[in-house]
Design an enzyme around this catalytic site. Sequence first.
Site, short mmCIF file in Angstrom:
data_model
loop_
_atom_site.label_atom_id
_atom_site.label_comp_id
_atom_site.label_asym_id
_atom_site.label_seq_id
_atom_site.Cartn_x
_atom_site.Cartn_y
_atom_site.Cartn_z
N THR A 1 -1.90 -0.66 6.14
CA THR A 1 -2.71 -0.07 5.07
C THR A 1 -3.72 -1.11 4.60
O THR A 1 -3.34 -2.14 4.05
CB THR A 1 -1.79 0.38 3.92
OG1 THR A 1 -0.84 1.31 4.44
CG2 THR A 1 -2.57 1.03 2.79
N GLU B 1 -0.40 5.49 8.54
CA GLU B 1 0.89 6.18 8.70
C GLU B 1 1.31 6.80 7.37
O GLU B 1 0.92 6.32 6.31
CB GLU B 1 1.96 5.23 9.24
CG GLU B 1 2.16 3.95 8.44
CD GLU B 1 2.98 4.12 7.21
OE1 GLU B 1 3.80 5.05 7.19
OE2 GLU B 1 2.82 3.33 6.27
N PHE B 2 2.11 7.87 7.46
CA PHE B 2 2.56 8.56 6.25
C PHE B 2 4.09 8.69 6.24
O PHE B 2 4.64 9.65 5.70
CB PHE B 2 1.90 9.94 6.16
CG PHE B 2 0.39 9.86 6.07
CD1 PHE B 2 -0.23 9.58 4.85
CD2 PHE B 2 -0.40 10.03 7.19
CE1 PHE B 2 -1.62 9.48 4.77
CE2 PHE B 2 -1.79 9.94 7.11
CZ PHE B 2 -2.40 9.66 5.90
N CYS C 1 5.47 0.88 -1.36
CA CYS C 1 4.19 1.57 -1.08
C CYS C 1 3.47 2.04 -2.34
O CYS C 1 2.33 1.62 -2.58
CB CYS C 1 4.43 2.74 -0.14
SG CYS C 1 5.22 2.23 1.38
N LYS D 1 2.23 -0.80 -4.75
CA LYS D 1 1.22 -1.64 -4.09
C LYS D 1 -0.08 -0.85 -3.83
O LYS D 1 -1.18 -1.32 -4.10
CB LYS D 1 1.82 -2.13 -2.76
CG LYS D 1 0.87 -2.79 -1.81
CD LYS D 1 1.63 -3.45 -0.66
CE LYS D 1 1.70 -2.65 0.61
NZ LYS D 1 0.46 -2.49 1.35
N LYS E 1 14.96 4.15 -4.10
CA LYS E 1 15.18 5.61 -4.06
C LYS E 1 16.45 5.83 -3.25
O LYS E 1 16.95 4.90 -2.60
CB LYS E 1 14.00 6.34 -3.41
CG LYS E 1 13.81 6.01 -1.94
CD LYS E 1 12.75 6.89 -1.29
CE LYS E 1 12.64 6.59 0.21
NZ LYS E 1 11.66 7.44 0.88
N ARG F 1 12.89 -3.40 -2.74
CA ARG F 1 11.57 -3.93 -3.10
C ARG F 1 10.91 -3.04 -4.16
O ARG F 1 10.87 -1.83 -4.01
CB ARG F 1 10.66 -4.02 -1.87
CG ARG F 1 11.08 -5.13 -0.92
CD ARG F 1 10.23 -5.11 0.33
NE ARG F 1 10.46 -3.91 1.12
CZ ARG F 1 9.75 -3.57 2.19
NH1 ARG F 1 8.75 -4.33 2.58
NH2 ARG F 1 10.01 -2.46 2.85
#
Length: 429
Positions: A116, A140-141, A261, A264, A319, A326
């Site tokens: 990213t 990427e997702f 993700c 950030k 999660k 992190r």
Amino acid sequence: MRVSVVGAGYVGTSSAAVLAACGHDVTCVEQNDTRLQRWRRGDDPLGEPGLAELLVRSKVNFVPDPRSIALADVVIVAVGTPPDDRGRPDITQVDAAAVEIAEYARDDTLVLVRSTVPVGTCDRLQNGPLRRLRVVSNPEFLREGRALHDAFFPDRIVAGGPPEAQGVFEELYRRIIEGRDLPGGARGERVPVLWMSARSAELAKYAANGFLATKLSFVNEIANLAFTVGADASSVLGSMAFDPRIGPQYLHPGLGWGGSCFPKDTRALEAIADGAGYDFVVLRAAIEQNTRQLTRFAAAIELAVPSRGRVGMLGLAFKAGTADVRASPAIALARRLSSRGLTVTAFDPAVSAIADEPDVQVRPTVVDACDGADAVAIATEWPEFATIDLRALRRVTRGDLLFDGRCLISPSSAVAAGFRYRSLVGFGD
Ligand code: UGA
């Protein structure tokens, strides 16, 4: 096709495993020897379901030497872009990878940038060190915990770069695009390939994560407001789920979004906007709301628990479904409670220890974490916490407060078990 992947992190190894399973000959170049040896042993540091096994089964090679890039038809850049102290992505590793690729790759090799990166990075590489090659932004997702599923069955493939690169690009992903000839005979829907400029593809990644994070911040605000005005948050949010323009996903309130993700990428998107002189007011508010969400939950615990008391925390991962801590809201909560003189003992089904984290003592079971605690706080949305035996839990706790930071437990069952139930909502700042 021969594929070289530079960087054996999460994105690199997921891409490598999936492309190898689709019949390509894939080599991962990783210069960190410890990481290289771990992957060679089939030992996945993040515990992504099925990933280590698929890497072995599909015969992905791990090598330290970038010279293998000379054999590749396609090179994938999947190195880290950690935030600097102002939240901007540090692209030192991308630039270092570009130097190696420039040195070894054959003319016209396709270079896919999956890291990213800020808008304009691919154009800069294409017009600079990689001018002999064809540079394509291919974000990427993948979600952690579901990386292989998301990679084999993506909703869309986003790519941007010179139009003449599209043919080779689509050949690389042919089985995934067509949803057939996948490993184990699995079949999927045909996947749309959204071809655009490199800048658009780079921004598309930040836009998706920024939007989902903003949606969650809005959801958390609605949940807070529902409590304040005497409405039921789950009824309100549940009704929104039926509107196809809103959709049922990312509607679950919590003590804030985390992970490697969203935090950030939202800060990076804010920095991209700042750098362009654009004031992205909605995004700024979403980030601010996320900080407040955690702070108000922590403040409510601090107010209710006796000073120097102990909190039994359920959950450490950012999660459910991952061991990744992190930027975990649970860890941020533990740090904050500890800074106010409280002790935190925690249990997480996927995390047995955390290095260098003095603010939380990790315990092997729910009972060990909560035994003698003044309050229990649910910090990760593990489904097993929703079905916990609350009466048994109450028998081991000293205090009777249950703070549900993920809205997992029904208030009436908590009360029936003898707890005073508090969800994340409804406490003044
Ligand atoms: C996220 C995106 O969902 C992926 O599409 C993207 O590829 C990835 O970032 C990335 O950029 O690499 P991930 O970080 O694995 O994936 O996490 P999510 O599953 O999206 O969850 C993010 C946070 O939102 C978690 O803290 C989670 O607990 C929270 N969340 C999610 C909620 O609080 N409520 C929800 O309803 C959903």
